[in-house]
Structure formats: structure tokens, C-alpha cells
Motif scaffolding. Structure first.
Motif, PDB file in Angstrom:
ATOM      1  N   ALA A  19       0.866  -1.217   0.051  1.00 36.56           N
ATOM      2  CA  ALA A  19       0.219  -0.108   0.231  1.00 36.56           C
ATOM      3  C   ALA A  19       0.838   1.223  -0.222  1.00 36.56           C
ATOM      4  CB  ALA A  19      -1.074  -0.074   1.083  1.00 36.56           C
ATOM      5  N   ARG A  20       1.868   1.456   0.734  1.00 39.29           N
ATOM      6  CA  ARG A  20       2.762   2.484   0.932  1.00 39.29           C
ATOM      7  C   ARG A  20       3.412   2.722  -0.528  1.00 39.29           C
ATOM      8  NH1 ARG A  20       6.215   2.044   6.060  1.00 39.29           N
ATOM      9  NH2 ARG A  20       7.139   4.228   5.423  1.00 39.29           N
ATOM     10  N   TYR A  21       4.007   1.601  -1.186  1.00 43.73           N
ATOM     11  CA  TYR A  21       4.645   1.746  -2.545  1.00 43.73           C
ATOM     12  C   TYR A  21       3.373   2.520  -3.527  1.00 43.73           C
ATOM     13  CZ  TYR A  21       9.202  -0.218  -1.793  1.00 43.73           C
ATOM     14  OH  TYR A  21      10.339  -0.397  -1.196  1.00 43.73           O
ATOM     15  N   LEU A  22       2.168   1.870  -3.465  1.00 44.59           N
ATOM     16  CA  LEU A  22       0.957   2.347  -4.450  1.00 44.59           C
ATOM     17  C   LEU A  22       0.784   3.649  -4.138  1.00 44.59           C
ATOM     18  CD1 LEU A  22      -1.228  -0.789  -4.137  1.00 44.59           C
ATOM     19  CD2 LEU A  22       0.265  -0.142  -6.346  1.00 44.59           C
ATOM     20  N   SER A  23       0.744   4.221  -2.912  1.00 50.14           N
ATOM     21  CA  SER A  23       0.505   5.589  -2.518  1.00 50.14           C
ATOM     22  C   SER A  23       1.625   6.446  -3.174  1.00 50.14           C
ATOM     23  CB  SER A  23       0.299   5.724  -1.082  1.00 50.14           C
ATOM     24  OG  SER A  23       1.175   5.390  -0.393  1.00 50.14           O
ATOM     25  N   SER A  24       2.652   6.019  -3.437  1.00 52.66           N
ATOM     26  CA  SER A  24       3.799   6.737  -3.610  1.00 52.66           C
ATOM     27  C   SER A  24       4.074   6.638  -5.080  1.00 52.66           C
ATOM     28  CB  SER A  24       5.299   6.146  -2.998  1.00 52.66           C
ATOM     29  OG  SER A  24       5.323   6.264  -1.461  1.00 52.66           O
ATOM     30  N   GLY A  25       3.243   5.790  -5.745  1.00 53.75           N
ATOM     31  CA  GLY A  25       3.357   6.064  -7.183  1.00 53.75           C
ATOM     32  C   GLY A  25       3.701   4.849  -8.058  1.00 53.75           C
ATOM     33  N   ALA A  26       3.758   3.749  -7.379  1.00 49.33           N
ATOM     34  CA  ALA A  26       4.075   2.386  -7.909  1.00 49.33           C
ATOM     35  C   ALA A  26       3.431   2.041  -9.024  1.00 49.33           C
ATOM     36  CB  ALA A  26       4.639   1.313  -7.131  1.00 49.33           C
ATOM     37  N   ASP A  27       3.688   1.755 -10.127  1.00 50.59           N
ATOM     38  CA  ASP A  27       2.969   1.144 -11.264  1.00 50.59           C
ATOM     39  C   ASP A  27       2.915  -0.423 -11.433  1.00 50.59           C
ATOM     40  OD1 ASP A  27       3.983   3.996 -13.172  1.00 50.59           O
ATOM     41  OD2 ASP A  27       1.920   3.566 -12.627  1.00 50.59           O
ATOM     42  N   VAL A  28       4.049  -0.852 -10.623  1.00 51.90           N
ATOM     43  CA  VAL A  28       4.310  -2.494 -10.655  1.00 51.90           C
ATOM     44  C   VAL A  28       4.679  -2.593  -9.162  1.00 51.90           C
ATOM     45  CG1 VAL A  28       5.265  -4.420 -11.430  1.00 51.90           C
ATOM     46  CG2 VAL A  28       4.844  -2.304 -12.901  1.00 51.90           C
ATOM     47  N   ILE A  29       3.993  -3.577  -8.566  1.00 56.43           N
ATOM     48  CA  ILE A  29       4.512  -4.105  -7.108  1.00 56.43           C
ATOM     49  C   ILE A  29       4.662  -5.718  -7.487  1.00 56.43           C
ATOM     50  CG2 ILE A  29       2.973  -2.440  -5.993  1.00 56.43           C
ATOM     51  CD1 ILE A  29       0.771  -4.487  -5.238  1.00 56.43           C
ATOM     52  N   THR A  30       5.792  -6.149  -6.674  1.00 57.76           N
ATOM     53  CA  THR A  30       6.370  -7.468  -6.616  1.00 57.76           C
ATOM     54  C   THR A  30       5.962  -8.373  -5.355  1.00 57.76           C
ATOM     55  OG1 THR A  30       8.310  -6.512  -5.695  1.00 57.76           O
ATOM     56  CG2 THR A  30       8.222  -6.887  -8.163  1.00 57.76           C
ATOM     57  N   THR A  31       5.434  -9.277  -5.608  1.00 59.05           N
ATOM     58  CA  THR A  31       5.012 -10.039  -4.325  1.00 59.05           C
ATOM     59  C   THR A  31       6.015 -10.461  -3.598  1.00 59.05           C
ATOM     60  OG1 THR A  31       5.243 -12.164  -5.971  1.00 59.05           O
ATOM     61  CG2 THR A  31       2.907 -11.303  -5.743  1.00 59.05           C
ATOM     62  N   ALA A  32       5.662 -10.751  -2.237  1.00 54.88           N
ATOM     63  CA  ALA A  32       6.831 -11.190  -1.454  1.00 54.88           C
ATOM     64  C   ALA A  32       7.102 -12.569  -1.448  1.00 54.88           C
ATOM     65  CB  ALA A  32       6.340 -10.624  -0.048  1.00 54.88           C
ATOM     66  N   THR A  33       7.269 -13.254  -2.588  1.00 56.12           N
ATOM     67  CA  THR A  33       7.658 -14.571  -3.069  1.00 56.12           C
ATOM     68  C   THR A  33       9.018 -14.881  -3.582  1.00 56.12           C
ATOM     69  OG1 THR A  33       6.970 -14.296  -5.117  1.00 56.12           O
ATOM     70  CG2 THR A  33       5.161 -15.036  -3.394  1.00 56.12           C
ATOM     71  N   TYR A  34       9.963 -14.082  -3.531  1.00 57.28           N
ATOM     72  CA  TYR A  34      11.453 -14.359  -4.084  1.00 57.28           C
ATOM     73  C   TYR A  34      11.899 -15.477  -3.446  1.00 57.28           C
ATOM     74  CZ  TYR A  34      16.471 -13.763  -5.101  1.00 57.28           C
ATOM     75  OH  TYR A  34      17.755 -13.921  -5.264  1.00 57.28           O
ATOM     76  N   GLN A  35      11.734 -15.571  -2.208  1.00 61.10           N
ATOM     77  CA  GLN A  35      12.465 -16.837  -1.580  1.00 61.10           C
ATOM     78  C   GLN A  35      11.255 -17.789  -1.000  1.00 61.10           C
ATOM     79  OE1 GLN A  35      16.210 -15.713  -0.007  1.00 61.10           O
ATOM     80  NE2 GLN A  35      16.353 -17.497   1.135  1.00 61.10           N
ATOM     81  N   ALA A  36      10.261 -17.537  -1.847  1.00 59.79           N
ATOM     82  CA  ALA A  36       9.104 -18.612  -1.475  1.00 59.79           C
ATOM     83  C   ALA A  36       9.072 -19.800  -2.206  1.00 59.79           C
ATOM     84  CB  ALA A  36       7.799 -17.824  -1.355  1.00 59.79           C
ATOM     85  N   THR A  37       9.139 -21.077  -1.574  1.00 55.96           N
ATOM     86  CA  THR A  37       9.023 -22.241  -2.279  1.00 55.96           C
ATOM     87  C   THR A  37       8.300 -23.308  -1.739  1.00 55.96           C
ATOM     88  OG1 THR A  37      11.139 -23.149  -1.431  1.00 55.96           O
ATOM     89  CG2 THR A  37      11.303 -21.753  -3.488  1.00 55.96           C
ATOM     90  N   LEU A  38       7.695 -23.974  -2.505  1.00 56.03           N
ATOM     91  CA  LEU A  38       6.908 -25.022  -1.807  1.00 56.03           C
ATOM     92  C   LEU A  38       7.586 -25.946  -0.863  1.00 56.03           C
ATOM     93  CD1 LEU A  38       4.819 -24.109  -3.725  1.00 56.03           C
ATOM     94  CD2 LEU A  38       3.909 -26.335  -4.215  1.00 56.03           C
ATOM     95  N   ALA A  39       8.687 -26.157  -1.669  1.00 57.47           N
ATOM     96  CA  ALA A  39       9.882 -27.072  -0.774  1.00 57.47           C
ATOM     97  C   ALA A  39      10.297 -26.416   0.484  1.00 57.47           C
ATOM     98  CB  ALA A  39      10.974 -27.689  -1.668  1.00 57.47           C
TER      99      ALA A  39
END
Length: 312
Positions: free
Chosen positions: A23-43
Motif C-alpha cells: 500500500a505504501r508503494y502504491l500511494s507513492s506512485g508504483a505502477d508495478v508491485i512485486t509479490t513477497a515470494t522471491y524466496q518462497a518455494t513449496l519445498a
């Protein structure tokens, strides 16, 4: 952060914090937000959180749903009728992040893995993100040509999906595993599903020579995406970064673009003196601006994403 799940653990322990950051990035003008899944794996979720496979997939997908909720709430509260709908990029990191041994910065694990094994590893993450409804996939900090090619091949299994592919690099000529950047991008740029290829998580001062080395190879059909760090170096003993501030000036990049550092610093550029980036990175192109959640992009990405999704 000395955690094998890094920020992905927060999807379970404090999901509201993830949504608040979006929300803070969006309110600052972000056109693309990335999910918090960079290090998220099923394993990884199964191993470190003791989840079942189905529960692990649901937790990974929650990263997409949190981003969607943040976008929906932002648009409902926005007073700017001309604001384009922000896109959600589903983040996928290299296999090395699961190993938690810094090998994502060398890519040495690919020496004993086939492309099919790499595709098998990444498939559950990509499947989960696409099923959850991301707008595109962000394949990030990829250290080797082999893993990059494996990811692009895997993307073909999801023909309606779009993505960008970003390598990590060790100097102004080679990506982290040692291949020439020019060679590493030759296969990806042929993909109709990629909107951009580029570099991330490296010192800003090597960006320009890397892009210059592959400019002719890239051509004009696909954009560059560039989001370096601040020039800090990794300390394997503390699992943190040694402080070091670098500022990449737009004059160093080929083409018409303006890139600012990701730190809260003032940027000096012709006609733009002392402009704080307020912890965002931004791109200006032909009078238009694209701001990404923690990313710097190059000029063509805005146009290519807009065309791909038929945005106004």
C-alpha cells in the motif's frame, strides 16, 4: 536476515505487514508491485514451516492475494481517475535461494543440474503464481545462462503468461556464473512471452557496460529492465550487507532513460538536482514515468507491458 525463508516467512507470521508495504508503494506512485515470494518455494515451506504441499502452495499464493487486495483498496480510495491500474509481478528467485548458502550469487549448483531438473524445481512456484492471477512473472537474480534458459522454456508451458528475466552479474561483462551477458540474453530475447530482460541485485557501476555489451543482440523488440542495489556487498558471516552507497546516473545508461538509486538519497542529474527518490526507483521516458516496487526499469518496459495488456 539470517532466515532460510527470508522475507517469505512474513507471509505466514505477519501478512498484514506485507499488505501495508504494498500500500505504501502504491500511494507513492508504483505502477508495478512485486509479490513477497522471491524466496518462497513449496519445498521451503514444507521443510521450514512443516506444511503439507497443498498448504505450502496456498501460502505462496497468499502473496498474490495480498498484493491484489492492496491494489483493490488503493484504487477504491484513489481520487486520480487517470491512474493506470497497477500491475502485480509474481517474484521467482533462483534455485540457490532455497539452498541458503549464497549460491544464488554464483550459480555453481547448475553445474550438476540439467535444464529439466531446474524446470521441475521452478514449476510449482510458477504454476502457483499464475494460478493465483499475477499479471506477469518476475524471474529475478538468475545467476546462470542455463537457469535463465530453463525458466524461459518453462514459461512456454503457460502460453498466456508474460514475464521478465533478470540476471545477477559479477562484473561489467559477465553474469554471476561466468557467462557473457551478451550470450546469456540471446535465447531469452527470442521469446514472445518476455517483456524485458536485464540485470538486478548488483553494483550500479557495472550496469552500463553490461547493457552496452548486449545492445546489438537485444534489438528493439524487447526492453531492458535494470534494478541494481546500492553497491553493498554481502557478508556471509552475518548474512547481511556491508554498507556502501553507489548512485547510478542516467547518463551512464544507453538510450533515453533516467534511473535513480534505491536509497533515500538526493540525485543530481542535468535539470534534476537534489530530487529525493523517497525509497522508490523510477523511470522517465518520453514524458511518461514508470515506478516499480523496489525496481528500476528501462524505457521500453512501460510501452511493452502496456501493449501486452492493452492498457490505455
Amino acid at each position: 536476515m539470517d532466515d532460510p525463508l527470508w522475507s517469505a516467512r512474513i507471509l505466514q507470521t505477519n501478512p498484514q505487514a506485507v499488505k501495508t508495504v504494498h500500500a505504501r508503494y502504491l500511494s507513492s506512485g508504483a505502477d508495478v508491485i512485486t509479490t513477497a515470494t522471491y524466496q518462497a518455494t513449496l519445498a521451503g515451506f514444507v521443510k521450514y514451516l512443516d506444511l503439507k504441499s497443498e498448504e505450502a502452495a496456498q501460502l505462496l499464493q497468499s502473496g498474490v492475494y495480498l498484493a491484489k487486495e492492496a491494489v483493490a483498496e488503493f484504487l477504491s480510495e484513489s481520487r486520480n481517475s487517470e491512474r493506470r491500474k497497477p500491475l502485480i509481478a509474481g517474484s521467482i528467485g533462483p534455485y540457490g535461494v532455497f539452498l541458503h548458502d549464497r549460491s544464488e550469487y554464483s550459480g555453481n549448483y547448475v553445474d550438476s543440474m540439467t535444464k529439466e531438473e531446474l524446470k521441475a524445481w521452478h514449476r510449482p512456484q510458477m504454476q502457483s503464481l499464475i494460478t493465483a492471477g499475477v499479471d506477469l512473472i518476475a524471474m529475478e537474480t538468475i545467476p546462470s545462462q542455463k537457469e535463465g534458459e530453463a525458466l524461459v522454456e518453462l514459461l512456454r508451458e503457460f502460453p498466456n503468461a508474460k514475464a521478465w528475466l533478470s540476471f545477477s552479474a559479477k562484473d561489467g561483462k559477465c553474469i554471476s556464473h561466468g557467462e557473457n551477458f551478451d550470450d546469456a540474453v540471446k535465447f531469452p530475447i527470442k521469446s514472445d512471452q518476455l517483456v524485458a530482460v536485464g540485470i538486478n541485485c548488483c553494483c550500479p557501476d557495472i550496469i552500463s557496460p553490461l547493457l552496452m555489451s548486449a545492445n546489438k543482440t537485444r534489438g528493439t523488440k524487447i526492453g531492458w529492465i535494470v534494478y541494481p542495489n546500492s553497491g553493498e556487498t554481502w557478508n556471509p558471516n552475518t548474512h547481511g550487507c556491508r554498507c556502501g552507497i553507489c548512485l547510478l546516473l542516467a547518463e551512464d545508461l544507453p538510450g533515453s532513460s533516467s534511473v535513480f538509486c534505491c536509497k533515500d538519497v538526493s540525485c543530481e542529474k542535468a535539470g534534476r538536482e537534489n530530487q529525493s527518490t523517497t525509497n522508490l526507483q523510477s523511470l522517465h521516458w518520453n514524458g511518461k514515468s514508470l515506478v516499480l516496487n523496489g525496481l528500476v526499469a528501462v524505457a521500453e518496459l512501460l510501452q511493452l507491458i502496456s501493449q501486452s495488456y492493452e492498457l490505455p
